[in-house]
Design a protein around this motif. Structure first.
Motif, PDB file in Angstrom:
ATOM      1  N   SER A 148       0.110 -33.780  -8.010  1.00 22.78           N
ATOM      2  CA  SER A 148       1.017 -34.921  -7.927  1.00 22.78           C
ATOM      3  C   SER A 148       0.324 -36.255  -8.158  1.00 22.78           C
ATOM      4  O   SER A 148       0.893 -37.153  -8.776  1.00 22.78           O
ATOM      5  N   PHE A 149      -0.903 -36.388  -7.645  1.00 22.66           N
ATOM      6  CA  PHE A 149      -1.549 -37.696  -7.631  1.00 22.66           C
ATOM      7  C   PHE A 149      -2.892 -37.753  -8.353  1.00 22.66           C
ATOM      8  O   PHE A 149      -3.434 -38.839  -8.563  1.00 22.66           O
ATOM      9  N   ASP A 155       6.986 -36.411  -1.743  1.00 19.57           N
ATOM     10  CA  ASP A 155       5.695 -36.268  -2.421  1.00 19.57           C
ATOM     11  C   ASP A 155       4.564 -35.800  -1.510  1.00 19.57           C
ATOM     12  O   ASP A 155       3.446 -35.580  -1.960  1.00 19.57           O
ATOM     13  N   PHE A 167       3.531 -41.592  -8.542  1.00 18.19           N
ATOM     14  CA  PHE A 167       3.829 -40.202  -8.233  1.00 18.19           C
ATOM     15  C   PHE A 167       4.000 -39.471  -9.565  1.00 18.19           C
ATOM     16  O   PHE A 167       4.931 -39.753 -10.328  1.00 18.19           O
ATOM     17  N   ARG A 207       3.726 -46.446  -4.476  1.00 18.72           N
ATOM     18  CA  ARG A 207       2.610 -45.689  -5.043  1.00 18.72           C
ATOM     19  C   ARG A 207       3.048 -44.864  -6.251  1.00 18.72           C
ATOM     20  O   ARG A 207       4.219 -44.488  -6.380  1.00 18.72           O
ATOM     21  N   TYR A 239      -7.344 -39.342  -5.863  1.00 16.13           N
ATOM     22  CA  TYR A 239      -6.315 -39.873  -4.957  1.00 16.13           C
ATOM     23  C   TYR A 239      -6.100 -38.912  -3.783  1.00 16.13           C
ATOM     24  O   TYR A 239      -6.095 -39.319  -2.617  1.00 16.13           O
ATOM     25  N   ALA A 240      -5.923 -37.632  -4.094  1.00 17.54           N
ATOM     26  CA  ALA A 240      -5.682 -36.628  -3.051  1.00 17.54           C
ATOM     27  C   ALA A 240      -6.865 -36.513  -2.108  1.00 17.54           C
ATOM     28  O   ALA A 240      -6.699 -36.363  -0.892  1.00 17.54           O
ATOM     29  N   HIS A 266      -6.972 -39.261   0.504  1.00 18.35           N
ATOM     30  CA  HIS A 266      -6.013 -39.008   1.585  1.00 18.35           C
ATOM     31  C   HIS A 266      -6.563 -37.996   2.586  1.00 18.35           C
ATOM     32  O   HIS A 266      -6.524 -38.229   3.804  1.00 18.35           O
TER      33      HIS A 266
END
Length: 405
Positions: A88-89, A346, A402, A400, A93-94, A97
């Motif tokens: 997704s990102f 998301d 997506f 953000r 990015y993932a 997180h």
């Protein structure tokens, strides 16, 4: 918003909790926190470290919203896997997180150790097992991604699982150093610590009106009082959606039972947290007084009457799911809950900043790791207010990017 119903457990674990007065006069503050649950308490915790005039208001009793139905499996892995978040990102990015979630668990542990009210933070490992044979390859891919980035996780085969537990599953991921927590005691402990540092807390104080000026916000309470605030954090859990509809939020109904105390956990390896790859899924953990929390079996309904009508059946179904895994542990449900549960389309929690709410931050820690998300988002918002910037704010803003749903 009708959040939940049932026979609640967490508030029975703290005798003589503190009470706070309702607001009875007009006040001015630097930061107003709307919501006296876990998210609001975590914001108060961080902001109390600064020389600020901070106020928390709660429309009912603090800790009595969704905090009472939070089952508090403290994990960095979520319902959306690392692989799904990457799809997704993107990987960078993932990874940001997941690393923030891991840091948040450390922050929760640090905060817990500083409280006069012990919130029963205990490090636990987690077993995430493949519910179906076709899920094994997904777990293998997830494992390889996590190991690539040096996360402490093991891949367990069917043979390894049966050696540790009285059930057989196709495969599993075994996460090292997750945790469990009492969310109610954590919330009350954080608020009490913040109060002693000068944070003012008001219960039975409902916000009913709002007015925005160029340099400050004005909020009106149900009892006719006025609060002037330079900044506002709306940390009202799922009731944030009563203030502002957020298209990325998705709500369902979820269920949980808390059993009678159990004498023998010898077949439950290290009292690990347990959950599964099926959707909707079932999860379980133990408590310091030797009960078992079993939750899940979500339903796509938002109507309280329909949600609540399923509670008796769902609590029996959750007990039956547990007995399939642990036939040697006989349990019954002493406490049981039907509650609204919020996630996002998301898979990431949300910090909302909207043009029509100037100088306001919406903390929407929606998802299966709500306590962890709240800790991370509370820190980001607090530092954005006090320092003018936080490098990770863009990760969670509702604007953000997506890539894939």
């Amino acid at each position: 918003m009708d959040l939940q119903t049932g026979k609640f457990y967490w508030d029975t674990t703290l005798k003589n909790p503190p009470t706070y007065p309702p607001l009875q006069n007009d006040i001015t503050c630097d930061v107003l926190i709307i919501g006296g649950g876990s998210s609001g308490a975590q914001c108060a915790h961080y902001l109390s470290e600064y020389d600020l005039n901070v106020v928390v208001v709660e429309k009912n009793k603090v800790g009595y919203g969704s905090t009472r139905s939070n089952t508090s499996l403290i994990q960095y892995a979520g319902e959306k896997t690392f692989l799904q978040l990457i799809n997704s990102f993107g990987e960078d990015y993932a990874l940001r997180h997941i690393l923030l979630c891991k840091d948040a668990i450390n922050e929760i542990e640090k905060a817990s150790s500083s409280l006069e009210i012990n919130p029963d933070f205990i490090r636990r490992n987690s077993l995430y097992y493949a519910s179906y044979k076709e899920d094994v390859s997904k777990l293998e891919e997830e494992y390889n991604l996590l190991k690539k980035h040096n996360f402490s996780v093991e891949f367990w085969t069917e043979e390894q699982i049966i050696k540790k537990f009285p059930f057989r599953k196709y495969a599993g991921l075994y996460y090292i150093n997750d945790a469990e927590l009492n969310p109610y005691k954590f919330t009350i402990g954080l608020l009490e610590k913040a109060r002693k540092k000068g944070v003012r807390i008001f219960e039975q104080t409902e916000i009913q009106g709002k007015n925005f000026k160029k340099n400050h916000n004005i909020f009106h309470t149900k009892n006719g009082n006025v609060i002037h605030a330079n900044y506002v954090i709306i940390a009202a859990g799922y009731e944030c959606l009563d203030f502002k509809n957020e298209k990325n939020a998705v709500m369902v109904s979820s269920y949980a039972v808390i059993t009678n105390p159990v004498n023998d956990f010898s077949t439950w390896y290290k009292r690990s947290l347990i959950w599964e790859s099926a959707r909707p899924y079932v999860y379980m953990r133990t408590t310091p007084d030797n009960r078992i929390i079993i939750g899940g079996l979500d339903e796509n309904t938002l109507f309280p009457q329909k949600r609540d009508s399923k509670l008796i059946h769902k609590k029996d179904e959750l007990i039956a799911e547990f007995q399939k895994l642990f036939p040697n542990i006989e349990v019954s449900s002493e406490f049981y809950i039907a509650a609204l549960y919020g996630g996002t389309h998301d898979g990431l929690p949300i910090i909302g900043k909207y043009e029509e709410f100037p100088n306001c931050y919406f903390l929407m820690a929606y998802g299966d790791n709500g306590t962890v998300y709240s800790m991370s988002l509370a820190k980001i918002i607090s530092q954005t207010i006090t320092k003018g910037h936080h490098k990770d704010l863009d990760l969670y803003l509702q604007t953000r990017p997506f890539l894939n749903s």
